[in-house]
Write an enzyme that holds these catalytic residues in place. Structure first.
Site, PDB file in Angstrom:
ATOM      1  N   GLU A  99       0.831  -1.211   0.000  1.00 16.71           N
ATOM      2  CA  GLU A  99       0.000   0.000   0.000  1.00 16.71           C
ATOM      3  C   GLU A  99       0.868   1.266   0.000  1.00 16.71           C
ATOM      4  OE1 GLU A  99      -3.688   2.193   2.383  1.00 16.71           O
ATOM      5  OE2 GLU A  99      -2.552   0.639   3.404  1.00 16.71           O
ATOM      6  N   LYS A 126      -2.699  -2.120  -2.890  1.00 16.55           N
ATOM      7  CA  LYS A 126      -3.754  -1.250  -2.364  1.00 16.55           C
ATOM      8  C   LYS A 126      -3.346   0.180  -2.693  1.00 16.55           C
ATOM      9  CE  LYS A 126      -6.502  -0.013   1.692  1.00 16.55           C
ATOM     10  NZ  LYS A 126      -7.059  -0.460   2.979  1.00 16.55           N
TER      11      LYS A 126
END
Length: 299
Positions: free
Chosen positions: A180, A217
Protein backbone atom coordinates in the site's frame (compact mmCIF):
# COMPACT_ATOMS: atom_id res chain seq x y z
CA UNK A 1 -3.48 -22.77 10.86
CA UNK A 2 -3.73 -21.74 7.19
CA UNK A 3 -3.30 -25.19 5.64
CA UNK A 4 -2.86 -25.67 1.89
CA UNK A 5 -6.54 -26.40 1.21
CA UNK A 6 -7.68 -23.34 3.19
CA UNK A 7 -5.01 -21.17 1.56
CA UNK A 8 -6.11 -22.25 -1.93
CA UNK A 9 -9.76 -21.55 -1.09
CA UNK A 10 -8.85 -18.12 0.31
CA UNK A 11 -6.71 -17.33 -2.74
CA UNK A 12 -9.59 -18.22 -5.07
CA UNK A 13 -11.97 -16.05 -3.02
CA UNK A 14 -9.65 -13.02 -3.15
CA UNK A 15 -8.73 -13.48 -6.80
CA UNK A 16 -12.24 -13.95 -8.19
CA UNK A 17 -14.71 -12.97 -5.46
CA UNK A 18 -17.32 -10.34 -6.35
CA UNK A 19 -16.97 -8.13 -3.30
CA UNK A 20 -14.59 -5.90 -1.39
CA UNK A 21 -12.12 -5.95 1.51
CA UNK A 22 -13.05 -4.20 4.76
CA UNK A 23 -10.21 -2.35 6.48
CA UNK A 24 -10.67 -2.76 10.25
CA UNK A 25 -7.05 -2.02 11.14
CA UNK A 26 -6.91 1.36 12.89
CA UNK A 27 -4.21 1.11 15.56
CA UNK A 28 -2.27 3.15 18.10
CA UNK A 29 -2.58 6.83 17.23
CA UNK A 30 -5.60 6.40 14.95
CA UNK A 31 -7.72 4.55 17.54
CA UNK A 32 -8.99 7.63 19.47
CA UNK A 33 -10.11 9.18 16.17
CA UNK A 34 -11.89 5.95 15.19
CA UNK A 35 -13.62 5.80 18.59
CA UNK A 36 -14.67 9.47 18.34
CA UNK A 37 -16.24 8.72 14.96
CA UNK A 38 -18.05 5.83 16.66
CA UNK A 39 -19.49 8.23 19.25
CA UNK A 40 -17.08 7.49 22.14
CA UNK A 41 -15.18 10.57 23.36
CA UNK A 42 -11.62 10.72 24.69
CA UNK A 43 -12.63 10.76 28.37
CA UNK A 44 -14.35 7.36 28.14
CA UNK A 45 -11.15 5.39 28.89
CA UNK A 46 -8.38 5.69 31.46
CA UNK A 47 -5.69 3.54 29.86
CA UNK A 48 -4.57 2.11 26.52
CA UNK A 49 -6.00 -1.26 27.57
CA UNK A 50 -9.45 0.27 28.11
CA UNK A 51 -9.18 2.15 24.80
CA UNK A 52 -8.30 -1.02 22.89
CA UNK A 53 -11.12 -2.90 24.65
CA UNK A 54 -13.57 -0.28 23.36
CA UNK A 55 -12.29 -0.50 19.77
CA UNK A 56 -12.35 -4.30 19.99
CA UNK A 57 -15.98 -4.07 21.08
CA UNK A 58 -16.73 -2.01 17.96
CA UNK A 59 -14.94 -4.47 15.68
CA UNK A 60 -16.62 -7.47 17.33
CA UNK A 61 -19.98 -5.83 16.70
CA UNK A 62 -19.05 -5.36 13.03
CA UNK A 63 -17.72 -8.86 12.32
CA UNK A 64 -20.61 -10.60 14.11
CA UNK A 65 -23.26 -8.51 12.33
CA UNK A 66 -25.44 -10.72 10.06
CA UNK A 67 -24.58 -8.58 7.00
CA UNK A 68 -20.81 -9.00 7.46
CA UNK A 69 -20.22 -12.19 5.52
CA UNK A 70 -18.44 -13.47 2.42
CA UNK A 71 -21.31 -12.75 0.08
CA UNK A 72 -20.22 -9.10 -0.31
CA UNK A 73 -17.20 -8.73 2.02
CA UNK A 74 -14.50 -11.07 0.69
CA UNK A 75 -11.73 -10.03 3.08
CA UNK A 76 -11.00 -8.03 6.23
CA UNK A 77 -7.76 -6.39 7.38
CA UNK A 78 -7.17 -6.66 11.12
CA UNK A 79 -5.00 -4.88 13.67
CA UNK A 80 -2.71 -7.24 15.64
CA UNK A 81 -4.78 -7.01 18.84
CA UNK A 82 -7.94 -7.82 16.86
CA UNK A 83 -6.24 -10.90 15.35
CA UNK A 84 -5.32 -12.02 18.88
CA UNK A 85 -8.82 -11.35 20.23
CA UNK A 86 -12.11 -13.21 20.12
CA UNK A 87 -15.57 -12.43 18.75
CA UNK A 88 -18.62 -14.63 19.05
CA UNK A 89 -16.60 -17.00 21.28
CA UNK A 90 -14.02 -17.73 18.54
CA UNK A 91 -10.70 -16.27 17.43
CA UNK A 92 -11.42 -13.39 15.05
CA UNK A 93 -9.59 -14.94 12.03
CA UNK A 94 -11.45 -18.24 12.55
CA UNK A 95 -14.82 -16.47 12.88
CA UNK A 96 -14.16 -14.46 9.72
CA UNK A 97 -13.24 -17.46 7.60
CA UNK A 98 -16.22 -19.41 8.94
CA UNK A 99 -18.30 -16.55 7.47
CA UNK A 100 -16.42 -16.70 4.14
CA UNK A 101 -14.32 -13.58 4.85
CA UNK A 102 -10.54 -13.92 4.25
CA UNK A 103 -8.45 -12.53 7.14
CA UNK A 104 -5.48 -10.17 6.60
CA UNK A 105 -3.20 -8.53 9.18
CA UNK A 106 -1.77 -4.99 9.23
CA UNK A 107 1.96 -5.45 9.95
CA UNK A 108 3.52 -2.00 9.59
CA UNK A 109 4.49 0.01 12.68
CA UNK A 110 3.55 3.41 11.30
CA UNK A 111 5.31 6.04 9.23
CA UNK A 112 8.62 7.86 9.37
CA UNK A 113 8.60 11.68 9.18
CA UNK A 114 8.32 13.03 5.65
CA UNK A 115 11.53 13.16 3.62
CA UNK A 116 11.95 13.59 -0.15
CA UNK A 117 8.19 14.02 -0.53
CA UNK A 118 7.27 10.67 1.04
CA UNK A 119 6.76 8.90 4.36
CA UNK A 120 8.51 5.54 4.46
CA UNK A 121 7.49 2.74 6.82
CA UNK A 122 9.20 2.62 10.20
CA UNK A 123 11.34 -0.53 10.72
CA UNK A 124 9.05 -3.51 11.47
CA UNK A 125 10.68 -5.13 14.50
CA UNK A 126 9.82 -8.78 15.15
CA UNK A 127 8.16 -9.20 11.74
CA UNK A 128 9.17 -12.86 11.33
CA UNK A 129 7.65 -13.83 14.69
CA UNK A 130 4.45 -11.89 13.93
CA UNK A 131 4.10 -13.57 10.53
CA UNK A 132 4.58 -17.04 12.06
CA UNK A 133 1.91 -16.26 14.67
CA UNK A 134 -0.48 -14.89 12.04
CA UNK A 135 -0.07 -17.98 9.86
CA UNK A 136 -0.81 -20.21 12.87
CA UNK A 137 -4.05 -18.27 13.50
CA UNK A 138 -5.28 -18.82 9.93
CA UNK A 139 -4.40 -15.42 8.48
CA UNK A 140 -4.03 -15.37 4.67
CA UNK A 141 -2.13 -12.15 4.04
CA UNK A 142 -0.80 -8.85 5.34
CA UNK A 143 -1.03 -5.13 4.66
CA UNK A 144 1.55 -2.36 5.07
CA UNK A 145 1.23 1.34 4.28
CA UNK A 146 3.53 4.14 3.12
CA UNK A 147 2.47 7.63 2.00
CA UNK A 148 3.41 9.70 -1.06
CA UNK A 149 2.86 13.44 -0.65
CA UNK A 150 4.59 14.90 -3.72
CA UNK A 151 5.88 13.83 -7.12
CA UNK A 152 9.47 12.99 -6.16
CA UNK A 153 10.84 10.28 -8.46
CA UNK A 154 13.55 9.29 -5.96
CA UNK A 155 11.14 9.32 -3.00
CA UNK A 156 8.52 7.20 -4.76
CA UNK A 157 11.19 4.78 -6.03
CA UNK A 158 12.43 4.37 -2.42
CA UNK A 159 8.89 3.69 -1.17
CA UNK A 160 8.28 1.01 -3.81
CA UNK A 161 11.69 -0.59 -3.13
CA UNK A 162 11.02 -0.77 0.61
CA UNK A 163 7.50 -2.17 0.10
CA UNK A 164 8.66 -4.93 -2.26
CA UNK A 165 11.63 -5.86 -0.02
CA UNK A 166 9.32 -6.41 2.97
CA UNK A 167 6.83 -8.18 0.70
CA UNK A 168 9.58 -10.70 -0.11
CA UNK A 169 9.93 -11.62 3.57
CA UNK A 170 6.14 -11.95 3.89
CA UNK A 171 5.99 -14.26 0.87
CA UNK A 172 8.83 -16.33 2.39
CA UNK A 173 6.51 -16.98 5.37
CA UNK A 174 3.72 -18.25 3.10
CA UNK A 175 1.51 -15.18 3.39
CA UNK A 176 0.27 -12.83 0.65
CA UNK A 177 1.33 -9.16 1.04
CA UNK A 178 -0.91 -6.21 0.24
CA UNK A 179 1.48 -3.44 -0.80
CA UNK A 180 0.00 0.00 0.00
CA UNK A 181 1.91 3.06 -1.27
CA UNK A 182 -0.87 5.61 -0.65
CA UNK A 183 -0.88 8.77 -2.76
CA UNK A 184 -2.23 11.67 -0.72
CA UNK A 185 -5.36 12.72 -2.65
CA UNK A 186 -4.83 16.31 -1.41
CA UNK A 187 -1.38 16.48 -3.03
CA UNK A 188 -0.97 19.33 -5.52
CA UNK A 189 0.98 16.89 -7.72
CA UNK A 190 -1.43 13.96 -7.31
CA UNK A 191 -1.65 13.09 -11.02
CA UNK A 192 2.16 13.09 -11.42
CA UNK A 193 2.50 10.97 -8.24
CA UNK A 194 0.13 8.41 -9.79
CA UNK A 195 2.18 8.27 -13.00
CA UNK A 196 5.53 7.85 -11.22
CA UNK A 197 4.06 5.23 -8.87
CA UNK A 198 2.64 3.30 -11.83
CA UNK A 199 6.05 3.20 -13.56
CA UNK A 200 7.97 2.18 -10.43
CA UNK A 201 5.41 -0.46 -9.43
CA UNK A 202 5.40 -1.96 -12.90
CA UNK A 203 9.21 -2.27 -12.78
CA UNK A 204 9.09 -3.94 -9.37
CA UNK A 205 6.38 -6.38 -10.49
CA UNK A 206 8.33 -7.28 -13.63
CA UNK A 207 11.37 -8.04 -11.46
CA UNK A 208 9.54 -10.50 -9.15
CA UNK A 209 10.73 -14.11 -9.44
CA UNK A 210 8.35 -16.30 -11.44
CA UNK A 211 5.46 -17.60 -9.35
CA UNK A 212 5.64 -14.80 -6.77
CA UNK A 213 2.45 -12.74 -6.61
CA UNK A 214 1.28 -9.80 -4.53
CA UNK A 215 -1.74 -7.56 -4.02
CA UNK A 216 -1.76 -3.78 -4.40
CA UNK A 217 -3.75 -1.25 -2.36
CA UNK A 218 -3.72 2.10 -4.14
CA UNK A 219 -5.34 5.51 -3.90
CA UNK A 220 -7.99 6.02 -6.56
CA UNK A 221 -6.10 7.67 -9.43
CA UNK A 222 -6.72 11.23 -10.63
CA UNK A 223 -7.07 9.79 -14.15
CA UNK A 224 -9.68 7.01 -14.30
CA UNK A 225 -8.36 3.69 -15.60
CA UNK A 226 -4.70 4.63 -15.09
CA UNK A 227 -3.90 1.41 -13.22
CA UNK A 228 -5.41 -0.99 -15.80
CA UNK A 229 -1.93 -2.45 -16.54
CA UNK A 230 -1.48 -3.29 -12.86
CA UNK A 231 -4.91 -4.95 -12.66
CA UNK A 232 -3.95 -7.27 -15.53
CA UNK A 233 -0.32 -7.87 -14.50
CA UNK A 234 0.36 -11.63 -14.01
CA UNK A 235 2.17 -10.98 -10.70
CA UNK A 236 -0.87 -9.14 -9.23
CA UNK A 237 -3.59 -11.18 -7.50
CA UNK A 238 -5.92 -8.18 -7.03
CA UNK A 239 -5.81 -4.38 -6.96
CA UNK A 240 -7.85 -2.78 -4.19
CA UNK A 241 -8.45 0.91 -3.49
CA UNK A 242 -8.44 2.90 -0.28
CA UNK A 243 -10.97 5.67 0.28
CA UNK A 244 -8.18 8.07 1.30
CA UNK A 245 -10.32 10.85 2.74
CA UNK A 246 -13.12 10.74 0.16
CA UNK A 247 -16.64 10.41 1.54
CA UNK A 248 -18.27 7.05 0.85
CA UNK A 249 -20.32 8.51 -2.01
CA UNK A 250 -17.25 10.15 -3.60
CA UNK A 251 -15.10 7.05 -3.11
CA UNK A 252 -17.74 4.78 -4.66
CA UNK A 253 -18.17 7.14 -7.62
CA UNK A 254 -14.41 7.21 -8.26
CA UNK A 255 -14.07 3.45 -7.72
CA UNK A 256 -16.77 2.65 -10.28
CA UNK A 257 -14.71 4.50 -12.93
CA UNK A 258 -11.77 2.07 -12.47
CA UNK A 259 -12.55 -1.31 -13.99
CA UNK A 260 -11.17 -4.34 -12.16
CA UNK A 261 -10.33 -2.50 -8.92
CA UNK A 262 -12.33 -3.30 -5.78
CA UNK A 263 -12.68 -1.34 -2.55
CA UNK A 264 -10.70 -1.72 0.64
CA UNK A 265 -12.34 1.06 2.62
CA UNK A 266 -12.10 1.94 6.31
CA UNK A 267 -13.61 5.34 7.15
CA UNK A 268 -15.92 5.22 4.12
CA UNK A 269 -17.28 1.90 5.42
CA UNK A 270 -17.54 2.71 9.13
CA UNK A 271 -18.32 6.44 9.26
CA UNK A 272 -22.04 6.17 9.99
CA UNK A 273 -21.77 3.53 12.74
CA UNK A 274 -22.41 4.76 16.28
CA UNK A 275 -21.95 3.14 19.67
CA UNK A 276 -25.39 4.37 20.76
CA UNK A 277 -27.27 2.57 17.95
CA UNK A 278 -29.53 -0.36 18.73
CA UNK A 279 -28.41 -3.63 17.13
CA UNK A 280 -31.10 -3.27 14.46
CA UNK A 281 -30.00 0.31 13.66
CA UNK A 282 -26.34 -0.74 13.63
CA UNK A 283 -26.93 -3.70 11.32
CA UNK A 284 -29.09 -1.59 8.96
CA UNK A 285 -26.45 1.16 8.76
CA UNK A 286 -23.58 -1.29 8.22
CA UNK A 287 -25.63 -3.27 5.69
CA UNK A 288 -26.40 -0.12 3.70
CA UNK A 289 -22.71 0.83 3.57
CA UNK A 290 -21.73 -2.71 2.54
CA UNK A 291 -24.33 -2.71 -0.25
CA UNK A 292 -23.15 0.64 -1.62
CA UNK A 293 -19.44 -0.28 -1.58
CA UNK A 294 -20.15 -3.75 -3.02
CA UNK A 295 -22.08 -2.20 -5.94
CA UNK A 296 -19.19 0.17 -6.74
CA UNK A 297 -16.69 -2.72 -6.53
CA UNK A 298 -18.55 -4.87 -9.06
CA UNK A 299 -19.57 -1.97 -11.35
Amino acid sequence: MTDTANFDQMLAKIETGAGFIAALDQSGGSTPKALKGYGIDDGAWGSDEEMFALIHGMRSRIVTSPCFNGEKVIGAILFERTMDGEAGGKSVPALLWERGVVPFLKVDKGLEDEADGVQMMKPIGGLGELLTRAKAKGVFGTKMRSVINSASETGIAAIVKQQFEVAGEILDHGLIPIIEPEVNIKSETRAQCDEILLAETRKALDALPEGRRVMLKLSLPAKAGLFADLVSHPAVIRVVALSGGFSRTEACTELAKNNGIIASFSRALLNDLKHQMSDDEFDASLGGAIDEIHQASIA
